[in-house]
Scaffold this motif. Sequence first.
Motif, PDB file in Angstrom:
ATOM      1  N   VAL A  49       0.837  -1.205   0.000  1.00 44.88           N
ATOM      2  CA  VAL A  49       0.000   0.000   0.000  1.00 44.88           C
ATOM      3  C   VAL A  49       0.870   1.253   0.000  1.00 44.88           C
ATOM      4  O   VAL A  49       0.582   2.216  -0.710  1.00 44.88           O
ATOM      5  CB  VAL A  49      -0.986  -0.018   1.198  1.00 44.88           C
ATOM      6  N   CYS A  50       1.947   1.245   0.780  1.00 47.00           N
ATOM      7  CA  CYS A  50       2.844   2.407   0.815  1.00 47.00           C
ATOM      8  C   CYS A  50       3.476   2.661  -0.553  1.00 47.00           C
ATOM      9  O   CYS A  50       3.572   3.808  -0.995  1.00 47.00           O
ATOM     10  CB  CYS A  50       3.925   2.214   1.868  1.00 47.00           C
ATOM     11  N   LEU A  51       3.905   1.603  -1.216  1.00 44.94           N
ATOM     12  CA  LEU A  51       4.502   1.770  -2.540  1.00 44.94           C
ATOM     13  C   LEU A  51       3.473   2.243  -3.567  1.00 44.94           C
ATOM     14  O   LEU A  51       3.783   3.058  -4.440  1.00 44.94           O
ATOM     15  CB  LEU A  51       5.141   0.458  -3.000  1.00 44.94           C
ATOM     16  N   LEU A  52       2.251   1.734  -3.464  1.00 41.10           N
ATOM     17  CA  LEU A  52       1.193   2.127  -4.393  1.00 41.10           C
ATOM     18  C   LEU A  52       0.771   3.576  -4.176  1.00 41.10           C
ATOM     19  O   LEU A  52       0.504   4.306  -5.132  1.00 41.10           O
ATOM     20  CB  LEU A  52      -0.020   1.195  -4.241  1.00 41.10           C
ATOM     21  N   GLU A  53       0.715   3.998  -2.929  1.00 33.51           N
ATOM     22  CA  GLU A  53       0.182   5.317  -2.610  1.00 33.51           C
ATOM     23  C   GLU A  53       1.231   6.419  -2.519  1.00 33.51           C
ATOM     24  O   GLU A  53       0.875   7.578  -2.363  1.00 33.51           O
ATOM     25  CB  GLU A  53      -0.591   5.256  -1.286  1.00 33.51           C
ATOM     26  N   TYR A  72      10.220   8.005  -9.541  1.00 33.93           N
ATOM     27  CA  TYR A  72      10.600   6.619  -9.821  1.00 33.93           C
ATOM     28  C   TYR A  72       9.391   5.689  -9.686  1.00 33.93           C
ATOM     29  O   TYR A  72       9.180   4.812 -10.519  1.00 33.93           O
ATOM     30  CB  TYR A  72      11.723   6.179  -8.888  1.00 33.93           C
ATOM     31  N   MET A  73       8.604   5.881  -8.637  1.00 32.91           N
ATOM     32  CA  MET A  73       7.402   5.063  -8.472  1.00 32.91           C
ATOM     33  C   MET A  73       6.322   5.465  -9.474  1.00 32.91           C
ATOM     34  O   MET A  73       5.523   4.638  -9.879  1.00 32.91           O
ATOM     35  CB  MET A  73       6.854   5.170  -7.046  1.00 32.91           C
ATOM     36  N   THR A  74       6.311   6.727  -9.874  1.00 31.31           N
ATOM     37  CA  THR A  74       5.353   7.178 -10.884  1.00 31.31           C
ATOM     38  C   THR A  74       5.569   6.422 -12.188  1.00 31.31           C
ATOM     39  O   THR A  74       4.612   6.014 -12.846  1.00 31.31           O
ATOM     40  CB  THR A  74       5.482   8.696 -11.111  1.00 31.31           C
ATOM     41  N   ALA A  75       6.819   6.216 -12.552  1.00 26.75           N
ATOM     42  CA  ALA A  75       7.125   5.471 -13.776  1.00 26.75           C
ATOM     43  C   ALA A  75       6.606   4.041 -13.682  1.00 26.75           C
ATOM     44  O   ALA A  75       6.095   3.492 -14.665  1.00 26.75           O
ATOM     45  CB  ALA A  75       8.628   5.468 -14.034  1.00 26.75           C
ATOM     46  N   PRO A 133      -0.386  11.173 -13.485  1.00 23.03           N
ATOM     47  CA  PRO A 133       0.994  11.406 -13.035  1.00 23.03           C
ATOM     48  C   PRO A 133       1.371  12.878 -13.123  1.00 23.03           C
ATOM     49  O   PRO A 133       0.865  13.618 -13.963  1.00 23.03           O
ATOM     50  CB  PRO A 133       1.837  10.562 -13.993  1.00 23.03           C
ATOM     51  N   ILE A 134       2.263  13.269 -12.240  1.00 23.49           N
ATOM     52  CA  ILE A 134       2.819  14.622 -12.291  1.00 23.49           C
ATOM     53  C   ILE A 134       3.981  14.582 -13.274  1.00 23.49           C
ATOM     54  O   ILE A 134       4.985  13.924 -13.034  1.00 23.49           O
ATOM     55  CB  ILE A 134       3.314  15.077 -10.903  1.00 23.49           C
ATOM     56  N   GLU A 135       3.811  15.237 -14.386  1.00 23.91           N
ATOM     57  CA  GLU A 135       4.842  15.251 -15.425  1.00 23.91           C
ATOM     58  C   GLU A 135       5.826  16.372 -15.143  1.00 23.91           C
ATOM     59  O   GLU A 135       5.446  17.480 -14.790  1.00 23.91           O
ATOM     60  CB  GLU A 135       4.215  15.458 -16.812  1.00 23.91           C
TER      61      GLU A 135
END
Length: 183
Positions: A49-53, A72-75, A133-135
């Motif tokens: 959940v932490c990685l997803l959120e 990095y997680m957004t990618a 995503p924040i680009e």
Amino acid sequence: MGQIEWAMWANEQALAAGLIMLTGGVVAVAGQFKGWYFAAYAIAAGAFVCLLEYPRSKRQKGSTMERCGQRYMTAVLKVFGPLTRNYYIRAILHAALAVPAGFLLSTILGTVCLGIASGIYLLAAVRGEEWRPIEQKPRERPHMGDTIKQPPSNPPPRPPADARRKQVVEVGGQVNPIPVEVE
């Protein structure tokens, strides 16, 4: 007054819930509680959940403050496409992840928080919100002509700004060594 973006609230709630579940699971495993397998599950679910959120969604209006290292997680989340973008899926996923952790006292707070986050995500999905995503915008270098209005008129070292306004006045063909302000 503007419309509330419920997904922002759900994101913060779910991230906190993941951390609480993770912490409760670690306490239960370290304390050798009965039902330690629920605690081991809570550790894995809380980390997931932490990685997803962790990556925040881009707001519809205004600016969004990006978390440190979020890109990095957004990618990774962008790779999964509609599975991570759709808030209906997140609401169902969080509700399903919360149930097994509810059987242990040390993880029940994380379970309740994740259930609340699931409800908020469901509300966000009903209102038509989705994760975006924040680009990163490429930085534009300032043009030198735009930043420097007029070059300095005297060479360095320059006196302080208040001393620059004072001018030397000639009196009777001689230069007055005491600066006098001329208006």
